[in-house]
Design a protein around this motif. Sequence first.
Motif, PDB file in Angstrom:
ATOM      1  N   GLU A 171       0.853  -1.187   0.000  1.00 24.52           N
ATOM      2  CA  GLU A 171       0.000   0.000   0.000  1.00 24.52           C
ATOM      3  C   GLU A 171       0.886   1.233   0.000  1.00 24.52           C
ATOM      4  OE1 GLU A 171      -1.730   1.125   4.085  1.00 24.52           O
ATOM      5  OE2 GLU A 171      -1.680  -1.066   4.167  1.00 24.52           O
ATOM      6  N   ASN A 172       0.271   2.391  -0.216  1.00 26.36           N
ATOM      7  CA  ASN A 172       0.990   3.661  -0.194  1.00 26.36           C
ATOM      8  C   ASN A 172       2.199   3.655  -1.134  1.00 26.36           C
ATOM      9  OD1 ASN A 172       1.149   6.330   0.767  1.00 26.36           O
ATOM     10  ND2 ASN A 172       2.722   5.778   2.243  1.00 26.36           N
ATOM     11  N   ASN A 173       2.055   3.007  -2.292  1.00 27.03           N
ATOM     12  CA  ASN A 173       3.121   2.916  -3.297  1.00 27.03           C
ATOM     13  C   ASN A 173       4.391   2.264  -2.754  1.00 27.03           C
ATOM     14  OD1 ASN A 173       1.634   4.064  -5.393  1.00 27.03           O
ATOM     15  ND2 ASN A 173       2.199   6.135  -4.809  1.00 27.03           N
ATOM     16  N   ALA A 174       4.238   1.380  -1.787  1.00 27.15           N
ATOM     17  CA  ALA A 174       5.381   0.637  -1.240  1.00 27.15           C
ATOM     18  C   ALA A 174       5.168  -0.858  -1.501  1.00 27.15           C
ATOM     19  CB  ALA A 174       5.538   0.904   0.248  1.00 27.15           C
ATOM     20  N   TYR A 175       6.284  -1.552  -1.751  1.00 25.67           N
ATOM     21  CA  TYR A 175       6.225  -2.937  -2.192  1.00 25.67           C
ATOM     22  C   TYR A 175       6.864  -3.880  -1.180  1.00 25.67           C
ATOM     23  CZ  TYR A 175       4.898  -0.810  -6.605  1.00 25.67           C
ATOM     24  OH  TYR A 175       4.237  -0.085  -7.564  1.00 25.67           O
TER      25      TYR A 175
END
Length: 204
Positions: A106-110
């Motif tokens: 989420e939140n552009n984190a992988y």
Amino acid sequence: MSAAAIEQPFDDEPFSLTAIADEIMERHPGYRVEIIGGHLLVTPSRDAPHARALTKLMRPFIAAGLDDGDTEVLQNVGLWLPTGAEDYAIPDLAIVDADIDDHLVENNAYDPVCFRLVLEVTSSNWRDDLKTKAVAYAQSKVPVYVVVDRKHQRVHVLTDPNGEKYEHHRPYSPGETATLPDSIGAEVTLDVDQILKAAQRKTD
């Protein structure tokens, strides 16, 4: 450039560090905001030598074929951290698995399982790169962590994460070459002198 850890002062009210991070980035375009260990880490835009060093660093990875096939070479992609409910870091450079799009948290984190190598070029926040992030990346089990330490003129290669630390930490000085573990997908050797020179301000 400078970085600061900002603690939320409201102890009795629920809050979202992610929302605060988003607000900071909206008000200060170009700033990098990370959440590590429940603290906000805010870093202003990179200077030209910082960006120049990253360009030099990308070349050997791309030449080794790491930007095709099973892996990609990416800048500023979010890495979800296991150190807190909202924690994430944004390494300057990363070697990631090509299927990273399937592992968005989420939140552009992988998911850190996608990351084979992360790399930071220090600014005035060199302590965070050498200490705080070293612990966070080790806890995330990122196999290789490279730090271009502009303050002390070293390139650090950390490998074999175990708990809150990397078992092996080798600093390299100007004039040396650093050969990275082939676990990243190919054999890559970094010219320490070339990288550190690129990371310095040009003078007349």
